[in-house]
Every structure is written in C-alpha cells, then in structure tokens.
Design an enzyme around this catalytic site. Structure first.
Site, PDB file in Angstrom:
ATOM      1  N   LYS A 105     -14.530 -31.130  37.140  1.00 34.73           N
ATOM      2  CA  LYS A 105     -13.513 -30.081  37.019  1.00 34.73           C
ATOM      3  C   LYS A 105     -12.182 -30.663  37.476  1.00 34.73           C
ATOM      4  O   LYS A 105     -12.067 -31.144  38.606  1.00 34.73           O
ATOM      5  CB  LYS A 105     -13.898 -28.865  37.865  1.00 34.73           C
ATOM      6  N   LYS A 128      -4.310 -15.423  42.717  1.00 35.27           N
ATOM      7  CA  LYS A 128      -4.911 -15.477  44.053  1.00 35.27           C
ATOM      8  C   LYS A 128      -3.879 -15.052  45.092  1.00 35.27           C
ATOM      9  O   LYS A 128      -2.693 -15.312  44.916  1.00 35.27           O
ATOM     10  CB  LYS A 128      -5.314 -16.928  44.396  1.00 35.27           C
ATOM     11  N   ASP A 161      -8.424 -28.414  43.648  1.00 28.25           N
ATOM     12  CA  ASP A 161      -9.373 -27.833  42.693  1.00 28.25           C
ATOM     13  C   ASP A 161      -9.747 -28.827  41.588  1.00 28.25           C
ATOM     14  O   ASP A 161     -10.484 -28.475  40.659  1.00 28.25           O
ATOM     15  CB  ASP A 161      -8.807 -26.532  42.110  1.00 28.25           C
ATOM     16  N   GLU A 204     -11.696 -19.966  35.972  1.00 21.98           N
ATOM     17  CA  GLU A 204     -11.204 -20.890  34.946  1.00 21.98           C
ATOM     18  C   GLU A 204     -12.002 -22.187  34.867  1.00 21.98           C
ATOM     19  O   GLU A 204     -12.042 -22.833  33.808  1.00 21.98           O
ATOM     20  CB  GLU A 204      -9.723 -21.209  35.201  1.00 21.98           C
ATOM     21  N   ARG A 240     -15.191 -22.886  34.869  1.00 23.24           N
ATOM     22  CA  ARG A 240     -16.296 -22.888  33.909  1.00 23.24           C
ATOM     23  C   ARG A 240     -15.774 -22.945  32.474  1.00 23.24           C
ATOM     24  O   ARG A 240     -16.455 -23.451  31.587  1.00 23.24           O
ATOM     25  CB  ARG A 240     -17.199 -21.666  34.158  1.00 23.24           C
TER      26      ARG A 240
END
Ligand code: BES
Ligand code: MN
Ligand code: ZN
Length: 488
Positions: free
Chosen positions: A256, A268, A279, A340, A342
């Site tokens: 990812k 968020k 991330d 997001e 996935r």
C-alpha cells in the site's frame, strides 16, 4: 537517513582491541545463568564481575546494562556488562540495541558477543542507531556510535558473513523507515516512484512506473479514483528481480503506497491524520525488500508492486456512493473514502493475478485501525488463503523479530461487503464488526486462486517510542520478516 555506524569483527581480545581502535567503551556479555566466561578485562578491576553484578542486582536479562569503568592502555574507559539472557536471537537483537544506544556520543565501542545469532545482534545494534531528522545535525553527545567492533570466539573471518547479513537487513529496514518518515510535502507518488527507480539502479532490478495516463488506459480504476482528489497523480510502481540462477518460484509482493491519507472527503480528524505520512509503510517495506534481494542471493523471482496515490479532499475527489471499476473489471461501491487502501490494493492484486502468473502473492498494508485495536503496536494481523504460507510467514516473523498473528477470513462476514449497486462495497456494512477481517475479505476478491497472504501493519508500522531496535516513528515493519522468509 542512512545508518552511519559501522560494525566490524575484531580478532584480538576486548582490551587489546579497545586500545588498538581507541574505543571509549568496552562491553562484556552477561548471561541469565552464571556470568559468561569472565572476560580478561576483569583482571584489571579491584573487584570481580560477579560482585559488581550482585551489587546492582543485575540478572543478565537482555537490555540490561551495568556500567563501571576500567583503565586499559593509557586511559580510562567505560566498561559495560550487558545482559544477553539465554543468547537466543531475540535476546541478542535486544542486547545489541541496548548496547548501541548506550554508545551514543562515543566514537568507538568494543563488545564481546557470546556464541549465537551474530546477525541478530548486528541488526539490533544498527537499527537502534537509526535516526531521521530534517534540520540541525544531532549534538555530538547524542550522535550514534561511530564504530562497533565485535569479538566472538569464532573470530572475525567466520563472523564476516553474519555481520554482512545483519547489516544488509538493517540497511534495508532503514530505507523503509526513511521512505515512510519523509514528510508528504516532499513525498508524493512520483517522488516514491523516483526513489524506487534509484533503488532499482543500485540493486540490479528493473523498474516500470505507470503514470496517470497508462493507469486510465489500462483500467486501474482504484488508483485513479483514490488519487483523483490530489493535484499529485497516482503511480503504479513495478520492481522486478530475476535471480542469477533459474528461479524456482515467482513471488509477488504488493505494498500500500498511500503517500498521505487525509481520509479524502470522509476527512479524518487531525489526531488521526497527523501520522498518515506513513500510510505508504507497506509500499516502503516492499521497496526495501526489493533493494536487498540481489545482495542476499535470493533464489526466487520477485516482483514488487507499490500502489501509490495521495488521498486528498477536493472538488475532483471521489465521493461516498461513487462506483469504481478496478483492474480486470470488478466494481466497488465507495461508502467511505477513508477506506482507500483496499481500493488501490485491489487493482494491484488483480493485475498480479491476471498478468504476472505468481506462485504466491503477499501484500503489506497499513490497512485498518481495527487491526491496531485487535493486536496493538507490536503484532501485525496476518490473513492467508493458504495454511503453509501462513505458517511460513509466522515463523519468519518470529525469527526476524517482527511478529504476526493469524486472523480468520470469516466466511459469515462476507455479506458485510455486499453492495446494492456494485460487486462489493469498501467498508463492511451491516454491523458485522471485525474491520480488519472485512478489509481482508475485500482484498481476497482480487487475489484470484493464488496462494495469498495479507499483512495488516497499521499497528506495528509505527512506534510511539524508542524501544530496543525500534525507533520512534516508522519502523520498517515487514522488511525483515519478508527478507527472512525469502532467504529461508
Ligand atoms: N490508513 C488507515 C488505517 C490506519 C489507521 C493505519 C491508523 C494506521 C493507523 C486506513 O486507510 C483507514 O483510514 N481505514 C479506516 C477504514 C474504515 C473507514 C472502514 C479505519 O481503519 O478507520
Ligand atoms: Mn484511510
Ligand atoms: Zn490509509
């Protein structure tokens, strides 16, 4: 920032080496049983090491350090008795880390190391020396130790391969930490792709980067939708490693690569957003693993895919209720733009299944807060469609000091990702709970019939403190596990 500390083997005694390289610190291991073979440094002390340990109620546990001082050659030096427990790999990793931290501000440290996994000791020591700072260099008193000379009974020649192995794993992990710690002001998908290109050139890999135009043309709808809100478009990074000898199997690693996760229109709160430059930690681990394959002589063919996008809110963002068509045509309904990861992984997994003919696929992702709630900050959640693969990854994680816990792909929860308007939805609705499980079930839809495993590293991808070989911020989690698995 690359680790500057250098570790090498030393052939002479601890005392002689300390004088030779003018080390300010010498270290002697202490086991949890009786004191390890009393080092010759003790000869110049007016007390025995046992007396010293007793005075400090030291037990020889890994991480424990008892300090005194000793005159060797023409000067005083710090003498550290450092605990190594049973000298198991995890003990030596922790002991090495504690010793390296204690050596901060010193130019050189000499350590006797007991028989055991020297690579784990080296890895622990080097990773504890890792630092990431943009700005003034660290104060000399805080700078990582310059040189660490290690002495074992085996001698420097037989120690060299273990030192090299530990150094290679630590350097790869430091690369993953650097990529993830870099602020998103600098780090966007094209920056990440440029880093992968640099790594490929250095590490004997080939690389292909798909830009926005190709992603649209080839149907990577998840990457396009997630990246749509950002002025900095997405990329699919593909790194390929071909071993020198014909490969036995083809492993595809998928990471990812969300270079910043604001949540998108499902924004968020600040508290949850301020760590979201990491991330892309899964993607960082994939790039880092790829960087070390040739040096470690990995025999499998390995392809690394990093699905890179920035998840931002704007007038061009995807919206809750949008429907995306992923690579290969499966559609998903976006019920929350903050789920997001996935969406971009779906494209990469489907691409791997359709185009790369892998024997096994493993993805690594900071995917769900739920995995962090379930397993905390030190265990990754492992999901797998193949028991042997799950067992191999679990074992590699334990050996590498990056532990995972297998979680179930609960069939009853599959209904949570049903959608009224598309093939599946992206949040897991209907009160099933198990957010990391429904996310894994979503990904499974795209792995085809390949043996597939998913590591949700939302918890262990970051550390809130300096702890043994971990440093505050990005940990590089997954790098050592996957390298251990691939070299095993
Ligand atoms: N990147 C986050 C997951 C995450 C959370 C990683 C905390 C590390 C620490 C992911 O994209 C996300 O936002 N997931 C949502 C999914 C939800 C909207 C279904 C979550 O976990 O809350
Ligand atoms: Mn998110
Ligand atoms: Zn995310």
């Amino acid at each position: 920032m690359p680790i500057e500390t250098r570790i090498h083997g030393a052939g002479r005694t601890v005392s002689q080496t300390a004088v030779d390289i003018d080390a300010e610190v010498v270290a002697v291991p202490v086991g949890s049983g009786p004191v390890a073979p009393a080092a010759e440094v003790a000869q110049s002390l007016p007390f025995t090491l046992d007396e010293l340990l007793e005075l400090h109620r030291a037990k020889g546990e890994p991480g424990e350090i008892t300090a005194t001082q000793v005159r060797l050659g023409d000067r005083m030096r710090e003498l550290l008795l450092y605990g190594v427990g049973d000298a198991a790999p995890a003990d030596l990793r922790k002991a090495g880390a504690a010793l390296a931290r204690r050596g901060r501000g010193r130019t050189a440290l000499v350590a006797g190391v007991p028989a055991g996994d020297l690579a784990a000791f080296v890895e622990g020591a080097l990773l504890a020396c890792y630092e990431f700072k943009i700005g003034a260099p660290p104060h000399p008193a805080k700078k990582a130790v310059g040189t660490l000379a290690v002495l074992t009974e085996a001698g420097p020649e037989s120690d060299a391969p273990a030192i090299e192995l530990g150094t290679a794993r630590a350097r790869a992990t430091a690369l993953a930490r650097d990529l993830a710690n870099t602020p998103s002001r600098e780090k966007d998908p094209s920056w990440l792709a440029a880093q992968a290109e640099r790594v490929a050139a250095d590490a004997g890999l080939t690389v292909r980067v798909r830009g926005e135009k190709e992603l649209v043309e080839e149907g990577f709808g998840g990457l396009i939708a997630v990246g749509a809100g950002s002025s900095r478009p997405p990329r699919l990074i593909e790194l390929s490693y071909l071993p020198d000898e014909p490969a036995e199997r083809h492993v595809v690693l998928v990471g990812k690569g969300i270079t910043f996760d604001s949540g998108g229109l499902s924004l968020k709160p600040n508290e949850g957003m301020k760590t979201m430059k990491t991330d892309m930690a899964g993607g960082a681990a994939v790039i880092a693993v790829m960087s070390a394959l040739r040096g470690l002589g990995v025999r499998a063919r390995v392809t690394g895919l990093v699905a890179a996008a920035e998840n931002m809110p704007s007038g061009s963002s995807m919206r809750p209720s949008d429907v995306i068509s992923h690579y290969g045509g499966t559609t998903s309904e976006v019920l929350n733009t903050d789920a997001e990861g996935r969406l971009v992984l779906a494209d990469a997994l489907a691409y791997a299944d359709a185009e790369l003919a892998p024997d096994v696929v493993v993805d690594v992702a900071t995917l769900t807060g739920a995995a962090k709630v379930a397993l905390g900050l030190r265990h990754a959640a492992l999901f797998a469609t193949d028991d042997a693969l799950a067992a191999a990854l679990t074992e590699a994680g334990t050996e590498a000091g990056e532990r995972v816990w297998r979680m179930p792909l609960v069939e009853d929860y599959r209904a949570a990702i049903d959608s009224d308007v598309a093939d599946i939805n992206n949040i897991g609705r209907g009160g099933y709970g198990g957010g990391s499980i429904t996310a894994a079930l979503f990904l499974r839809e795209f792995a085809g019939d390949r043996p597939w495993a998913h590591l949700d590293i939302a918890g262990p991808g970051r550390s809130t403190s300096d702890d043994a070989e971990l440093t505050r911020g990005a940990t590089g989690f997954g790098t050592r596990l996957l390298l251990t698995w691939l070299t095993g």
